[in-house]
Design a protein around this motif. Structure first.
Motif, PDB file in Angstrom:
ATOM      1  N   ASN A   1       2.028  11.096   2.717  1.00  0.00           N
ATOM      2  CA  ASN A   1       2.096   9.630   2.743  1.00  0.00           C
ATOM      3  C   ASN A   1       3.017   9.215   3.882  1.00  0.00           C
ATOM      4  O   ASN A   1       4.133   9.714   4.003  1.00  0.00           O
ATOM      5  N   TRP A   2       2.514   8.282   4.719  1.00  0.00           N
ATOM      6  CA  TRP A   2       3.278   7.799   5.873  1.00  0.00           C
ATOM      7  C   TRP A   2       3.228   6.285   5.833  1.00  0.00           C
ATOM      8  O   TRP A   2       2.271   5.668   6.284  1.00  0.00           O
ATOM      9  N   SER A   3       4.240   5.700   5.224  1.00  0.00           N
ATOM     10  CA  SER A   3       4.198   4.253   5.034  1.00  0.00           C
ATOM     11  C   SER A   3       5.577   3.703   4.762  1.00  0.00           C
ATOM     12  O   SER A   3       6.548   4.445   4.592  1.00  0.00           O
ATOM     13  N   ALA A   4       5.647   2.389   4.698  1.00  0.00           N
ATOM     14  CA  ALA A   4       6.860   1.711   4.261  1.00  0.00           C
ATOM     15  C   ALA A   4       7.026   1.921   2.755  1.00  0.00           C
ATOM     16  O   ALA A   4       6.226   2.622   2.117  1.00  0.00           O
ATOM     17  N   LYS A   5       8.045   1.292   2.170  1.00  0.00           N
ATOM     18  CA  LYS A   5       8.326   1.477   0.740  1.00  0.00           C
ATOM     19  C   LYS A   5       7.421   0.577  -0.103  1.00  0.00           C
ATOM     20  O   LYS A   5       7.878  -0.350  -0.774  1.00  0.00           O
ATOM     21  N   THR A   6       6.151   0.868  -0.098  1.00  0.00           N
ATOM     22  CA  THR A   6       5.195   0.151  -0.931  1.00  0.00           C
ATOM     23  C   THR A   6       5.244   0.679  -2.358  1.00  0.00           C
ATOM     24  O   THR A   6       5.858   1.715  -2.638  1.00  0.00           O
ATOM     25  N   ARG A   7       4.573  -0.009  -3.256  1.00  0.00           N
ATOM     26  CA  ARG A   7       4.449   0.492  -4.629  1.00  0.00           C
ATOM     27  C   ARG A   7       3.743   1.848  -4.619  1.00  0.00           C
ATOM     28  O   ARG A   7       4.143   2.789  -5.348  1.00  0.00           O
ATOM     29  N   LEU A   8       2.734   1.986  -3.783  1.00  0.00           N
ATOM     30  CA  LEU A   8       2.006   3.248  -3.666  1.00  0.00           C
ATOM     31  C   LEU A   8       2.943   4.383  -3.270  1.00  0.00           C
ATOM     32  O   LEU A   8       2.913   5.477  -3.866  1.00  0.00           O
ATOM     33  N   ALA A   9       3.804   4.142  -2.270  1.00  0.00           N
ATOM     34  CA  ALA A   9       4.728   5.173  -1.809  1.00  0.00           C
ATOM     35  C   ALA A   9       5.693   5.587  -2.916  1.00  0.00           C
ATOM     36  O   ALA A   9       6.073   6.758  -3.018  1.00  0.00           O
ATOM     37  N   CYS A  10       6.081   4.645  -3.750  1.00  0.00           N
ATOM     38  CA  CYS A  10       7.010   4.948  -4.841  1.00  0.00           C
ATOM     39  C   CYS A  10       6.340   5.761  -5.949  1.00  0.00           C
ATOM     40  O   CYS A  10       6.982   6.607  -6.583  1.00  0.00           O
ATOM     41  N   LEU A  11       5.065   5.510  -6.207  1.00  0.00           N
ATOM     42  CA  LEU A  11       4.356   6.220  -7.275  1.00  0.00           C
ATOM     43  C   LEU A  11       3.850   7.589  -6.849  1.00  0.00           C
ATOM     44  O   LEU A  11       3.619   8.469  -7.694  1.00  0.00           O
ATOM     45  N   LEU A  12       3.669   7.793  -5.546  1.00  0.00           N
ATOM     46  CA  LEU A  12       3.059   9.036  -5.075  1.00  0.00           C
ATOM     47  C   LEU A  12       3.795  10.313  -5.484  1.00  0.00           C
ATOM     48  O   LEU A  12       3.133  11.301  -5.815  1.00  0.00           O
ATOM     49  N   PRO A  13       5.135  10.368  -5.481  1.00  0.00           N
ATOM     50  CA  PRO A  13       5.774  11.618  -5.898  1.00  0.00           C
ATOM     51  C   PRO A  13       5.388  12.049  -7.307  1.00  0.00           C
ATOM     52  O   PRO A  13       5.226  13.245  -7.576  1.00  0.00           O
ATOM     53  N   LEU A  14       5.231  11.078  -8.217  1.00  0.00           N
ATOM     54  CA  LEU A  14       4.843  11.404  -9.592  1.00  0.00           C
ATOM     55  C   LEU A  14       3.347  11.633  -9.706  1.00  0.00           C
ATOM     56  O   LEU A  14       2.899  12.528 -10.442  1.00  0.00           O
TER      57      LEU A  14
END
Length: 510
Positions: free
Chosen positions: A62-75
């Motif tokens: 994932n290469w992005s700003a701190k979107t909701r998607l970026a926050c959920l991706l680790p889980l």
């Protein structure tokens, strides 16, 4: 000595159920994501990622700003049995292409502008997906994957960090590494479900990712922020009622120089620092600006997540100390033969215990250099991280940083490889040779200086500067570039880096 038992852990995606279902887990703009929403969204996103990547065990980036998607991706990646590869949003195309190629990522989730920046450098094995589709999946209402049943040692993430030589290397983190790291930080920071954490650091950093994982472990809410100025941070603290803020020294300098309404500064009760030491004068300024906040100086390395913290009660009397080992970590100060140093005697910081990573991704040589058997005195045994950092221990067991054995440049909270800067500079085609090193800087911790020798005696200053701006992120840009006709060499014919750095006598303005 009986070896210590490793504490128990759970799959990292179980963090989505650590908070009360109706409690806030994520605060982005005016939207509140509850823990129930978080768990459901992680399940849906996990199903979509698995379909896109082709099967368990694949790497998804994932290469992005701190979107909701970026926050959920680790889980979500963990729930799908995939391996998450977060990419620093500040990186440019060449650095991202290396990470995608080295990790073998099958999927990159990003936006159109970043995809265009990659262009033809996108590896053939990697598929692009627009992050907007991932956001739609989270809200789709469809059935998601159930909780993961991963084993503690299963690989969950690869975090890329710069080394003293060469390109960034991927540190392999297991479910146990991440879960126990979150538990450790949440416990010694005493985070509660009532806390609200402002996440300003990149989620691709272990320190930045900890903002999410440790908060969710404690059932607290996180407010991600991509800030441009310190004023953005002030506004976010007031808007979300923030109690906890993690930063690096250059950010604290900006924050204490900003205007803080008394009621806003008073919201903050917990401040954490890593990525460089706080000076006593900066600690005093932080205390004056945030009178209600406890200050937690910390030391860590990606290879072991986090190693030490200094109890806030000790900061006033021991402002330059790194503190003691965090929960689930054992920190030893060793001589080259592995024996333990005496109090006051400098030695290498060695980290043992269940927070030690699994090594470097597909790099046996560098893994063998850094990850070696624990000293005989270790209560954990097994593999230890030999940090390369020299520290000393006082009679009270408090640790103090002495120096770094490698040539890494610690600038603005980032670890920068001199070799990576040099390789990009030489790749411009306008110089023959380059040497990069750091010099002390009050704002950045260290500023990058680049010494170069032009091709055929030509100093194409504008051409090199333009190439560096295009191919290096901002935090890797040299603060000063000096052109020389000749560069000194050692008896082996190699560039004499020590002599070149010692010859720099100018002041750098940043």
């Amino acid at each position: 000595m009986t070896k210590a038992e490793n504490p128990s852990s759970r799959p990292i995606d179980h963090l989505a159920r650590c908070g009360a279902p109706d409690a806030a887990a994520l605060l982005i703009g005016g939207k509140v994501t509850t823990f129930a929403d978080l768990d459901a969204g992680v399940g849906r996103l996990a199903s979509w990622l698995l379909d896109q990547a082709g099967g368990p065990g694949e790497r998804v980036a994932n290469w992005s700003a701190k979107t909701r998607l970026a926050c959920l991706l680790p889980l979500a990646a963990a729930r799908a049995g995939l391996i998450h590869v977060p990419v620093n949003p500040l990186l440019k195309g060449p650095q991202v292409a290396h990470i995608l190629s080295d990790s073998g990522a099958k999927l990159l989730v990003t936006n159109g502008a970043r995809a265009d920046m990659l262009g033809k450098d996108l590896p053939e094995h990697c598929v692009l997906q627009d992050q907007k589709i991932g956001e739609e999946v989270i809200d789709s209402g469809g059935q998601g994957l159930p909780l993961s049943i991963a084993e503690p040692g299963d690989l969950a993430a690869i975090l890329y960090t710069s080394g003293s030589t060469g390109r960034p290397k991927g540190v392999m983190l297991s479910h146990a590494n991440l879960w126990l790291g979150a538990e450790s930080v949440a416990s010694y920071l005493k985070i509660t479900p009532e806390d609200r954490i402002l996440a300003v650091l990149p989620l691709s950093f272990d320190y930045g990712q900890s903002q999410l994982l440790s908060s969710w472990y404690a059932g607290a809410a996180v407010a991600p922020l991509d800030y441009l100025t310190a004023r953005d941070v002030v506004k976010a603290v007031a808007r979300h009622g923030i109690t906890t803020l993690a930063g690096v020294p250059p950010l604290w300098v900006q924050l204490v120089e900003s205007e803080w309404p008394a009621e806003t500064a008073g919201l903050l009760t917990r401040l954490t620092n890593s990525g460089g030491a706080l000076t006593p004068s900066l600690i005093d300024a932080i205390r004056d600006t945030f009178p209600r906040a406890d200050i937690y100086p910390m030391y860590g390395l990606t290879e072991a997540f986090r190693s030490t913290f200094l109890d806030p009660a000790l900061v006033a009397d021991h402002p330059t100390s790194m503190g003691r080992a965090i929960p689930h970590a054992e920190i030893l100060v060793c001589r080259p033969d592995g024996s333990i140093t005496d109090d006051g005697e400098p030695g290498e910081l060695v980290h043992t215990g269940p927070l030690v990573a699994q090594g470097y991704w597909r790099d046996e040589e560098r893994t063998a250099q850094r990850f070696r058997p624990s000293p005989a005195a270790s209560r954990y045994g097994g593999t230890a991280v030999w940090s390369g950092d020299t520290v000393r221990r006082d009679a009270e067991g408090l640790l103090y940083f002495v120096g770094r054995d490698d040539a890494m440049i610690k600038t603005a909270g980032n670890r920068v490889s001199p070799t990576e800067v040099e390789d990009v500079a030489v790749g411009s085609g306008v110089i023959y040779e380059a040497v990069a090193f750091g010099v002390p800087d009050a704002r950045l911790g260290a500023a990058i200086v680049l010494i170069v020798r032009g091709r055929d005696g030509v100093n194409d200053e504008e051409g090199l500067a333009a190439y560096l701006r295009q191919n290096l992120p901002n935090f890797m840009q040299p603060a000063a570039i000096e052109w020389r006709e000749e560069l000194p060499r050692n008896p082996n014919g190699k560039l004499d880096r020590v002599a070149i750095a010692a010859g720099w006598t100018h002041e750098v303005t940043t």
